[in-house]
Design a protein around this motif. Structure first.
Motif, PDB file in Angstrom:
ATOM      1  N   ASN A 139       0.858  -1.174   0.000  1.00  0.00           N
ATOM      2  CA  ASN A 139       0.000   0.000   0.000  1.00  0.00           C
ATOM      3  C   ASN A 139       0.893   1.221   0.000  1.00  0.00           C
ATOM      4  N   GLN A 140       0.903   1.939  -1.098  1.00  0.00           N
ATOM      5  CA  GLN A 140       1.804   3.051  -1.317  1.00  0.00           C
ATOM      6  C   GLN A 140       1.546   4.232  -0.380  1.00  0.00           C
ATOM      7  N   ALA A 141       0.294   4.631  -0.186  1.00  0.00           N
ATOM      8  CA  ALA A 141      -0.011   5.883   0.499  1.00  0.00           C
ATOM      9  C   ALA A 141      -0.143   5.727   2.012  1.00  0.00           C
ATOM     10  N   THR A 142      -0.825   4.688   2.479  1.00  0.00           N
ATOM     11  CA  THR A 142      -1.085   4.525   3.902  1.00  0.00           C
ATOM     12  C   THR A 142      -1.002   3.057   4.270  1.00  0.00           C
ATOM     13  N   ASP A 143      -1.201   2.776   5.543  1.00  0.00           N
ATOM     14  CA  ASP A 143      -1.221   1.394   6.005  1.00  0.00           C
ATOM     15  C   ASP A 143      -2.627   0.816   5.973  1.00  0.00           C
ATOM     16  N   GLN A 144      -3.588   1.534   5.433  1.00  0.00           N
ATOM     17  CA  GLN A 144      -4.963   1.063   5.361  1.00  0.00           C
ATOM     18  C   GLN A 144      -5.143   0.141   4.160  1.00  0.00           C
ATOM     19  N   ALA A 145      -6.202  -0.668   4.200  1.00  0.00           N
ATOM     20  CA  ALA A 145      -6.525  -1.520   3.062  1.00  0.00           C
ATOM     21  C   ALA A 145      -6.847  -0.653   1.853  1.00  0.00           C
ATOM     22  N   PRO A 146      -6.517  -1.113   0.647  1.00  0.00           N
ATOM     23  CA  PRO A 146      -6.784  -0.311  -0.552  1.00  0.00           C
ATOM     24  C   PRO A 146      -8.277  -0.139  -0.804  1.00  0.00           C
ATOM     25  N   ASP A 147      -8.619   1.009  -1.376  1.00  0.00           N
ATOM     26  CA  ASP A 147      -9.999   1.304  -1.760  1.00  0.00           C
ATOM     27  C   ASP A 147     -10.288   0.577  -3.066  1.00  0.00           C
ATOM     28  N   LEU A 148     -11.285  -0.308  -3.052  1.00  0.00           N
ATOM     29  CA  LEU A 148     -11.594  -1.102  -4.241  1.00  0.00           C
ATOM     30  C   LEU A 148     -12.853  -0.614  -4.945  1.00  0.00           C
ATOM     31  N   THR A 149     -13.184   0.675  -4.786  1.00  0.00           N
ATOM     32  CA  THR A 149     -14.350   1.212  -5.472  1.00  0.00           C
ATOM     33  C   THR A 149     -14.098   1.232  -6.973  1.00  0.00           C
ATOM     34  N   GLU A 209      -1.893   5.670  -5.788  1.00  0.00           N
ATOM     35  CA  GLU A 209      -2.498   5.602  -4.467  1.00  0.00           C
ATOM     36  C   GLU A 209      -2.148   4.313  -3.744  1.00  0.00           C
ATOM     37  N   TRP A 210      -2.092   3.220  -4.479  1.00  0.00           N
ATOM     38  CA  TRP A 210      -1.649   1.950  -3.891  1.00  0.00           C
ATOM     39  C   TRP A 210      -1.250   0.983  -4.988  1.00  0.00           C
ATOM     40  N   ILE A 211      -0.501  -0.028  -4.564  1.00  0.00           N
ATOM     41  CA  ILE A 211      -0.060  -1.098  -5.450  1.00  0.00           C
ATOM     42  C   ILE A 211      -0.351  -2.405  -4.726  1.00  0.00           C
ATOM     43  N   ARG A 212      -0.959  -3.345  -5.437  1.00  0.00           N
ATOM     44  CA  ARG A 212      -1.301  -4.632  -4.835  1.00  0.00           C
ATOM     45  C   ARG A 212      -0.764  -5.763  -5.708  1.00  0.00           C
ATOM     46  N   GLU A 213      -0.138  -6.740  -5.073  1.00  0.00           N
ATOM     47  CA  GLU A 213       0.347  -7.914  -5.780  1.00  0.00           C
ATOM     48  C   GLU A 213      -0.823  -8.855  -6.009  1.00  0.00           C
ATOM     49  N   GLU A 214      -1.022  -9.254  -7.260  1.00  0.00           N
ATOM     50  CA  GLU A 214      -2.141 -10.122  -7.624  1.00  0.00           C
ATOM     51  C   GLU A 214      -1.712 -11.575  -7.762  1.00  0.00           C
ATOM     52  N   ALA A 236       1.357 -14.365  -9.705  1.00  0.00           N
ATOM     53  CA  ALA A 236       1.905 -14.649 -11.034  1.00  0.00           C
ATOM     54  C   ALA A 236       2.626 -13.438 -11.634  1.00  0.00           C
ATOM     55  N   GLY A 237       3.222 -12.603 -10.774  1.00  0.00           N
ATOM     56  CA  GLY A 237       3.968 -11.449 -11.259  1.00  0.00           C
ATOM     57  C   GLY A 237       3.129 -10.255 -11.658  1.00  0.00           C
ATOM     58  N   VAL A 238       1.807 -10.312 -11.440  1.00  0.00           N
ATOM     59  CA  VAL A 238       0.920  -9.219 -11.818  1.00  0.00           C
ATOM     60  C   VAL A 238       0.792  -8.225 -10.662  1.00  0.00           C
ATOM     61  N   LEU A 239       0.935  -6.954 -10.986  1.00  0.00           N
ATOM     62  CA  LEU A 239       0.696  -5.882 -10.020  1.00  0.00           C
ATOM     63  C   LEU A 239      -0.520  -5.084 -10.464  1.00  0.00           C
ATOM     64  N   ARG A 240      -1.358  -4.719  -9.485  1.00  0.00           N
ATOM     65  CA  ARG A 240      -2.529  -3.858  -9.723  1.00  0.00           C
ATOM     66  C   ARG A 240      -2.219  -2.514  -9.071  1.00  0.00           C
ATOM     67  N   TYR A 241      -2.262  -1.473  -9.883  1.00  0.00           N
ATOM     68  CA  TYR A 241      -1.990  -0.118  -9.419  1.00  0.00           C
ATOM     69  C   TYR A 241      -3.289   0.661  -9.389  1.00  0.00           C
ATOM     70  N   ARG A 242      -3.489   1.493  -8.365  1.00  0.00           N
ATOM     71  CA  ARG A 242      -4.600   2.453  -8.366  1.00  0.00           C
ATOM     72  C   ARG A 242      -3.961   3.824  -8.509  1.00  0.00           C
ATOM     73  N   ILE A 243      -4.328   4.531  -9.577  1.00  0.00           N
ATOM     74  CA  ILE A 243      -3.742   5.819  -9.906  1.00  0.00           C
ATOM     75  C   ILE A 243      -4.840   6.858  -9.996  1.00  0.00           C
ATOM     76  N   CYS A 244      -4.594   8.010  -9.406  1.00  0.00           N
ATOM     77  CA  CYS A 244      -5.507   9.150  -9.529  1.00  0.00           C
ATOM     78  C   CYS A 244      -4.869  10.102 -10.543  1.00  0.00           C
ATOM     79  N   LEU A 245      -5.594  10.371 -11.627  1.00  0.00           N
ATOM     80  CA  LEU A 245      -5.058  11.210 -12.682  1.00  0.00           C
ATOM     81  C   LEU A 245      -5.022  12.675 -12.259  1.00  0.00           C
ATOM     82  N   ALA A 246      -3.979  13.357 -12.669  1.00  0.00           N
ATOM     83  CA  ALA A 246      -3.806  14.788 -12.375  1.00  0.00           C
ATOM     84  C   ALA A 246      -4.630  15.610 -13.342  1.00  0.00           C
TER      85      ALA A 246
END
Length: 87
Positions: free
Chosen positions: A3-13, A70-75, A77-87
């Motif tokens: 979790n890149q930003a905080t120690d909280q669970a990622p927002d999956l909305t 905002e966060w990065i999660r390991e899925e 098989a080498g897959v990473l899921r990124y949550r990005i907020c666009l500027a």
């Protein structure tokens, strides 16, 4: 889980999804740029990639554009899921 930003669970909305699994550098970043170029600021994007250099490349792109990872999660098989907020 990373979790890149905080120690909280990622927002999956709901977020705009970009799947770059199976693509190698520079194609994942090019796909991200192409698919986000017309999205409004503040859009939440989930980006999936298994490219070994993808994390470094995405971080560099975000530094240049002002997008925020905002966060990065390991899925598995080498897959990473990124949550990005666009500027």
């Amino acid at each position: 889980m990373i979790n890149q930003a905080t120690d909280q669970a990622p927002d999956l909305t709901k977020a705009y999804q970009i799947d770059a699994i199976g693509l190698v550098c520079p194609l994942p970043i090019l796909r991200f740029k192409k698919r986000t170029q017309h999205l409004p600021s503040g859009t939440q994007v989930e980006f999936l990639s298994d490219d070994p250099t993808g994390r470094k490349d995405l971080q560099a792109l975000c530094e240049l554009t002002g997008h925020r990872i905002e966060w990065i999660r390991e899925e598995g098989a080498g897959v990473l899921r990124y949550r990005i907020c666009l500027a």
